[in-house]
Design a protein around this motif. Structure first.
Motif, PDB file in Angstrom:
ATOM      1  N   PHE A   1       0.850  -1.117   0.060  1.00 39.60           N
ATOM      2  CA  PHE A   1      -0.017   0.035  -0.116  1.00 39.60           C
ATOM      3  C   PHE A   1       0.850   1.336  -0.070  1.00 39.60           C
ATOM      4  CE2 PHE A   1      -2.158   3.385   2.134  1.00 39.60           C
ATOM      5  CZ  PHE A   1      -3.460   3.483   1.351  1.00 39.60           C
ATOM      6  N   GLU A   2       0.354   2.421  -0.741  1.00 43.31           N
ATOM      7  CA  GLU A   2       1.240   3.391  -1.070  1.00 43.31           C
ATOM      8  C   GLU A   2       0.429   4.759  -0.563  1.00 43.31           C
ATOM      9  OE1 GLU A   2       3.301   3.647  -4.891  1.00 43.31           O
ATOM     10  OE2 GLU A   2       3.274   5.913  -4.618  1.00 43.31           O
ATOM     11  N   PRO A   3       0.833   5.193   0.578  1.00 45.01           N
ATOM     12  CA  PRO A   3       0.019   6.405   1.121  1.00 45.01           C
ATOM     13  C   PRO A   3       0.339   7.776   0.324  1.00 45.01           C
ATOM     14  CG  PRO A   3       1.164   5.394   2.724  1.00 45.01           C
ATOM     15  CD  PRO A   3       1.657   5.078   1.660  1.00 45.01           C
ATOM     16  N   LYS A   4      -0.447   8.584   0.161  1.00 47.09           N
ATOM     17  CA  LYS A   4      -0.201  10.029  -0.468  1.00 47.09           C
ATOM     18  C   LYS A   4      -1.132  10.908   0.213  1.00 47.09           C
ATOM     19  CE  LYS A   4       0.621  12.467  -4.757  1.00 47.09           C
ATOM     20  NZ  LYS A   4       0.324  12.306  -6.285  1.00 47.09           N
ATOM     21  N   PRO A   5      -0.513  12.146   1.018  1.00 45.44           N
ATOM     22  CA  PRO A   5      -1.625  12.913   1.757  1.00 45.44           C
ATOM     23  C   PRO A   5      -2.474  13.807   0.895  1.00 45.44           C
ATOM     24  CG  PRO A   5       0.540  13.777   1.727  1.00 45.44           C
ATOM     25  CD  PRO A   5       0.727  12.294   0.896  1.00 45.44           C
ATOM     26  N   TYR A   6      -2.130  14.146  -0.122  1.00 46.75           N
ATOM     27  CA  TYR A   6      -2.986  14.711  -1.124  1.00 46.75           C
ATOM     28  C   TYR A   6      -2.552  14.883  -2.442  1.00 46.75           C
ATOM     29  CZ  TYR A   6       0.617  18.174   0.122  1.00 46.75           C
ATOM     30  OH  TYR A   6       1.892  18.489  -0.097  1.00 46.75           O
ATOM     31  N   GLU A   7      -3.417  14.877  -3.355  1.00 47.39           N
ATOM     32  CA  GLU A   7      -3.019  15.222  -4.995  1.00 47.39           C
ATOM     33  C   GLU A   7      -3.309  14.085  -5.645  1.00 47.39           C
ATOM     34  OE1 GLU A   7       0.451  16.511  -6.369  1.00 47.39           O
ATOM     35  OE2 GLU A   7      -0.160  17.050  -8.202  1.00 47.39           O
ATOM     36  N   PRO A   8      -4.511  13.600  -6.253  1.00 43.57           N
ATOM     37  CA  PRO A   8      -5.324  14.771  -7.038  1.00 43.57           C
ATOM     38  C   PRO A   8      -6.365  15.091  -5.613  1.00 43.57           C
ATOM     39  CG  PRO A   8      -5.771  12.450  -7.816  1.00 43.57           C
ATOM     40  CD  PRO A   8      -4.482  12.214  -6.995  1.00 43.57           C
ATOM     41  N   ARG A   9      -6.882  14.257  -4.691  1.00 43.09           N
ATOM     42  CA  ARG A   9      -8.010  14.938  -3.803  1.00 43.09           C
ATOM     43  C   ARG A   9      -7.112  15.706  -2.812  1.00 43.09           C
ATOM     44  NH1 ARG A   9     -13.038  12.351  -3.708  1.00 43.09           N
ATOM     45  NH2 ARG A   9     -13.543  14.580  -3.285  1.00 43.09           N
ATOM     46  N   GLY A  10      -7.915  16.504  -2.231  1.00 48.21           N
ATOM     47  CA  GLY A  10      -7.405  17.577  -1.392  1.00 48.21           C
ATOM     48  C   GLY A  10      -6.883  16.714  -0.249  1.00 48.21           C
ATOM     49  N   ARG A  11      -7.451  15.669   0.127  1.00 46.68           N
ATOM     50  CA  ARG A  11      -7.038  14.871   1.226  1.00 46.68           C
ATOM     51  C   ARG A  11      -7.277  13.493   0.826  1.00 46.68           C
ATOM     52  NH1 ARG A  11      -3.298  16.999   4.613  1.00 46.68           N
ATOM     53  NH2 ARG A  11      -3.703  19.111   4.600  1.00 46.68           N
ATOM     54  N   ILE A  12      -6.134  12.524   1.044  1.00 43.91           N
ATOM     55  CA  ILE A  12      -6.535  11.286   0.589  1.00 43.91           C
ATOM     56  C   ILE A  12      -6.656  10.115   1.706  1.00 43.91           C
ATOM     57  CG2 ILE A  12      -5.606   9.238  -0.779  1.00 43.91           C
ATOM     58  CD1 ILE A  12      -4.426  11.217  -2.714  1.00 43.91           C
ATOM     59  N   LEU A  13      -7.365   9.332   1.739  1.00 41.99           N
ATOM     60  CA  LEU A  13      -7.402   8.455   2.939  1.00 41.99           C
ATOM     61  C   LEU A  13      -6.062   7.691   3.121  1.00 41.99           C
ATOM     62  CD1 LEU A  13     -10.941   6.516   2.297  1.00 41.99           C
ATOM     63  CD2 LEU A  13     -10.697   8.426   3.843  1.00 41.99           C
ATOM     64  N   TYR A  14      -6.028   7.535   4.514  1.00 42.23           N
ATOM     65  CA  TYR A  14      -4.739   6.578   4.873  1.00 42.23           C
ATOM     66  C   TYR A  14      -3.446   7.343   4.317  1.00 42.23           C
ATOM     67  CZ  TYR A  14      -7.991   2.780   5.997  1.00 42.23           C
ATOM     68  OH  TYR A  14      -8.894   2.017   6.501  1.00 42.23           O
ATOM     69  N   GLY A  15      -3.422   8.805   4.215  1.00 40.71           N
ATOM     70  CA  GLY A  15      -2.483   9.542   3.611  1.00 40.71           C
ATOM     71  C   GLY A  15      -1.042   9.526   4.085  1.00 40.71           C
ATOM     72  N   THR A  16      -0.804   9.172   5.142  1.00 43.83           N
ATOM     73  CA  THR A  16       0.617   9.046   5.853  1.00 43.83           C
ATOM     74  C   THR A  16       1.045   7.642   6.266  1.00 43.83           C
ATOM     75  OG1 THR A  16      -0.295   9.056   8.239  1.00 43.83           O
ATOM     76  CG2 THR A  16       0.180  11.471   7.057  1.00 43.83           C
ATOM     77  N   THR A  17       2.353   7.538   6.447  1.00 42.61           N
ATOM     78  CA  THR A  17       2.894   6.193   6.650  1.00 42.61           C
ATOM     79  C   THR A  17       2.246   5.442   7.638  1.00 42.61           C
ATOM     80  OG1 THR A  17       4.833   7.373   5.835  1.00 42.61           O
ATOM     81  CG2 THR A  17       5.120   5.203   6.436  1.00 42.61           C
ATOM     82  N   PRO A  18       2.302   6.111   8.996  1.00 40.59           N
ATOM     83  CA  PRO A  18       1.691   5.263  10.176  1.00 40.59           C
ATOM     84  C   PRO A  18       0.132   4.751   9.790  1.00 40.59           C
ATOM     85  CG  PRO A  18       2.810   7.235  10.872  1.00 40.59           C
ATOM     86  CD  PRO A  18       2.736   7.239   9.373  1.00 40.59           C
ATOM     87  N   GLU A  19      -0.566   5.408   9.118  1.00 34.78           N
ATOM     88  CA  GLU A  19      -1.920   5.313   8.643  1.00 34.78           C
ATOM     89  C   GLU A  19      -1.973   3.839   7.884  1.00 34.78           C
ATOM     90  OE1 GLU A  19      -4.706   8.439   7.962  1.00 34.78           O
ATOM     91  OE2 GLU A  19      -2.789   9.316   7.625  1.00 34.78           O
ATOM     92  N   GLY A  20      -0.650   3.896   6.992  1.00 39.76           N
ATOM     93  CA  GLY A  20      -0.704   2.625   5.951  1.00 39.76           C
ATOM     94  C   GLY A  20      -0.368   1.354   6.958  1.00 39.76           C
ATOM     95  N   VAL A  21       0.331   1.490   8.008  1.00 38.35           N
ATOM     96  CA  VAL A  21       0.585   0.474   9.073  1.00 38.35           C
ATOM     97  C   VAL A  21      -0.798  -0.191   9.852  1.00 38.35           C
ATOM     98  CG1 VAL A  21       1.709  -0.299  11.227  1.00 38.35           C
ATOM     99  CG2 VAL A  21       3.117   0.948   9.472  1.00 38.35           C
ATOM    100  N   LEU A  22      -1.544   1.007  10.002  1.00 37.23           N
ATOM    101  CA  LEU A  22      -2.802   0.714  10.492  1.00 37.23           C
ATOM    102  C   LEU A  22      -3.764  -0.021   9.728  1.00 37.23           C
ATOM    103  CD1 LEU A  22      -3.798   4.174  12.682  1.00 37.23           C
ATOM    104  CD2 LEU A  22      -3.091   2.005  13.417  1.00 37.23           C
ATOM    105  N   LEU A  23      -3.931   0.496   8.359  1.00 38.16           N
ATOM    106  CA  LEU A  23      -4.575  -0.235   7.194  1.00 38.16           C
ATOM    107  C   LEU A  23      -4.347  -1.592   7.244  1.00 38.16           C
ATOM    108  CD1 LEU A  23      -6.639  -0.175   4.859  1.00 38.16           C
ATOM    109  CD2 LEU A  23      -4.493   0.357   3.488  1.00 38.16           C
ATOM    110  N   GLY A  24      -2.646  -2.059   7.138  1.00 34.96           N
ATOM    111  CA  GLY A  24      -2.358  -3.112   7.254  1.00 34.96           C
ATOM    112  C   GLY A  24      -2.894  -4.171   8.348  1.00 34.96           C
ATOM    113  N   ARG A  25      -2.669  -3.504   9.512  1.00 34.23           N
ATOM    114  CA  ARG A  25      -3.175  -4.321  10.551  1.00 34.23           C
ATOM    115  C   ARG A  25      -4.764  -4.601  10.404  1.00 34.23           C
ATOM    116  NH1 ARG A  25      -0.478  -1.531  15.718  1.00 34.23           N
ATOM    117  NH2 ARG A  25       1.604  -1.606  15.245  1.00 34.23           N
ATOM    118  N   ASP A  26      -5.506  -3.550  10.106  1.00 34.76           N
ATOM    119  CA  ASP A  26      -6.953  -3.718   9.990  1.00 34.76           C
ATOM    120  C   ASP A  26      -7.295  -4.936   9.060  1.00 34.76           C
ATOM    121  OD1 ASP A  26      -7.376  -2.164  11.944  1.00 34.76           O
ATOM    122  OD2 ASP A  26      -8.275  -0.524  10.710  1.00 34.76           O
ATOM    123  N   VAL A  27      -6.618  -4.701   7.938  1.00 41.99           N
ATOM    124  CA  VAL A  27      -6.893  -5.740   6.849  1.00 41.99           C
ATOM    125  C   VAL A  27      -6.753  -7.105   7.054  1.00 41.99           C
ATOM    126  CG1 VAL A  27      -6.257  -6.149   4.186  1.00 41.99           C
ATOM    127  CG2 VAL A  27      -7.127  -3.714   4.877  1.00 41.99           C
TER     128      VAL A  27
END
Ligand code: XLS
Ligand code: MG
Length: 385
Positions: free
Chosen positions: A190-216
């Motif tokens: 999973f590759e997070p990106k905080p914004y662009e093209p959306r104003g804000r993108i879900l799971y936009g930062t690195t630790p959120e990618g870790v959280l997504l991984g654990r949840d999934v």
């Protein structure tokens, strides 16, 4: 390709163990490139600087880079690789020795995904995103890639007032888990990106990618997945990109240390970028070389042995030259890091009171072309007990 063992990234070492590891483990970088930037790209601000190139023409350029050390290639499904043109990719790989390391579901381009892909509140569109992810995962399995990168560019918002963020995240995570269970054994990066093209993108930062991984992973039901997880393998891993991390004002080495410390760093995307700003996708080495080195150091500490994926947008530099420059910048960083006095570097962090200012002076000398003229730089002997 079976599941690559990333568990070693999470090994906890004491100071002596770390010093020993740093002396022994060497990063010998392997490079991959994304086929998407081998053709001039359209932009909303300017015309294409050159004609749009088909996949075959792009592959010709990529193939010539094998001689300079390119050994992996990455492509999106279905616009760049699909069931119809897969033969072309197979012959490219066997002719050049370059491996296809990932097939990426295209979850951001289509007009249908205007309001998101896996998180879309419209169940019909969300279903289309899940089905596309499944089809991409199948191609990954068939072609024995290493993982499937997932980058959600449009899953996000501009006006977040009153939005059910938790619901959007849940739809995204459940959709990803459903797709993974439909094609067991394919790891996600999973590759997070905080914004662009959306104003804000879900799971936009690195630790959120870790959280997504654990949840999934907690949602996975397929037998093969449960077994791999029980053995300590991560299935929903990460592919942080240098530019995205800096767009989010994260600190590079620290950010990457999150997935590393959980054995979740399946891949890395490299470029260079000022803090914040828009996604510049500059070649590696254009700026922030000290951060590149700091990141390489952290990767070495965790025994990272994956690819260095070059993800750039060389608008004004011929793509083959831009990729070569980026690979060389990474090689130079790895070489500089390899030859450091690791014992001293590591001790300076563990005994900071005794080593005040030593690391700064040491790195200045290491980077200088004429270090002798800067004078001797002694280590604090007292701290070495
Ligand atoms: C865009 C991303 C993209 C991903 C692959 O900003 O970097 O290129 O790496 O979809
Ligand atoms: Mg990227």
């Amino acid at each position: 390709m079976g599941l690559i063992d990333l568990r070693g990234q999470a090994v906890v070492r004491d100071l002596d163990g770390l010093i020993e590891h740093m002396g022994r483990f060497e990063i010998v970088p392997r490079f991959s490139a994304g086929i998407w930037y081998f053709s001039p790209a359209a932009s909303r601000f300017h015309a294409r600087y050159g004609r749009e190139l088909g996949i075959e023409e792009r592959l010709e350029t990529a193939g010539r880079l094998a001689a300079f050390g390119l050994s992996g290639i990455e492509a999106h499904y279905p616009n760049e690789i699909n069931e119809e043109n897969v033969g072309l990719w197979r012959s490219f790989c066997s002719a050049t020795g370059i491996r296809l390391i990932t097939v990426i579901p295209l979850l951001f381009w289509d007009a249908a995904f205007e309001f998101g892909s896996l998180s879309n509140p419209d169940e019909g569109v969300r279903r289309m995103a899940i089905d596309r992810t499944i089809a991409a995962l199948r191609l990954n399995r068939e072609l024995a890639t290493d993982f499937a990168v997932v980058w959600p560019g449009i899953d996000g918002y501009e006006h977040g007032f009153g939005m059910d963020f938790a619901g959007a995240r849940r739809r995204f995570a459940e959709g990803l888990a459903e797709a993974m269970d439909a094609v067991p054994g394919v790891r996600i990066a999973f590759e997070p990106k905080p914004y662009e093209p959306r104003g804000r993108i879900l799971y936009g930062t690195t630790p959120e990618g870790v959280l997504l991984g654990r949840d999934v992973e907690a949602m996975l039901r397929a037998e093969e997945h449960r077994r791999a997880l029980a053995e300590g393998h991560a299935m929903c891993c990460m592919n942080p990109e240098v530019g995205h991390v800096l767009m989010g004002f994260e600190e590079l080495a620290y950010a990457f240390s999150w997935p590393l410390s959980e054995g979740r760093l399946a891949h890395t995307h490299w470029n260079s970028q000022p803090l914040g700003n828009y996604d510049q996708d500059l070649g590696v080495g254009v700026m922030g070389t000290e951060q590149t080195e700091a990141l390489v150091y952290t990767l070495k500490m965790h025994g990272y042995s994956g690819y260095f994926g070059i993800d750039i947008n060389p608008e004004r530099v011929p793509v083959d030259i831009a990729v070569r420059n980026s690979m060389d910048a990474i090689r130079a960083a790895c070489e500089r890091v390899q030859n450091l006095d690791h014992e001293a570097v590591l001790r300076s962090h563990m005994q900071p009171g005794a080593w005040r200012g030593w690391l700064e002076g040491y790195l200045v000398r290491v980077r200088a072309g004429w270090p002798a003229s800067l004078g001797e730089w002694k280590k604090p002997g007292a701290a070495r007990t």
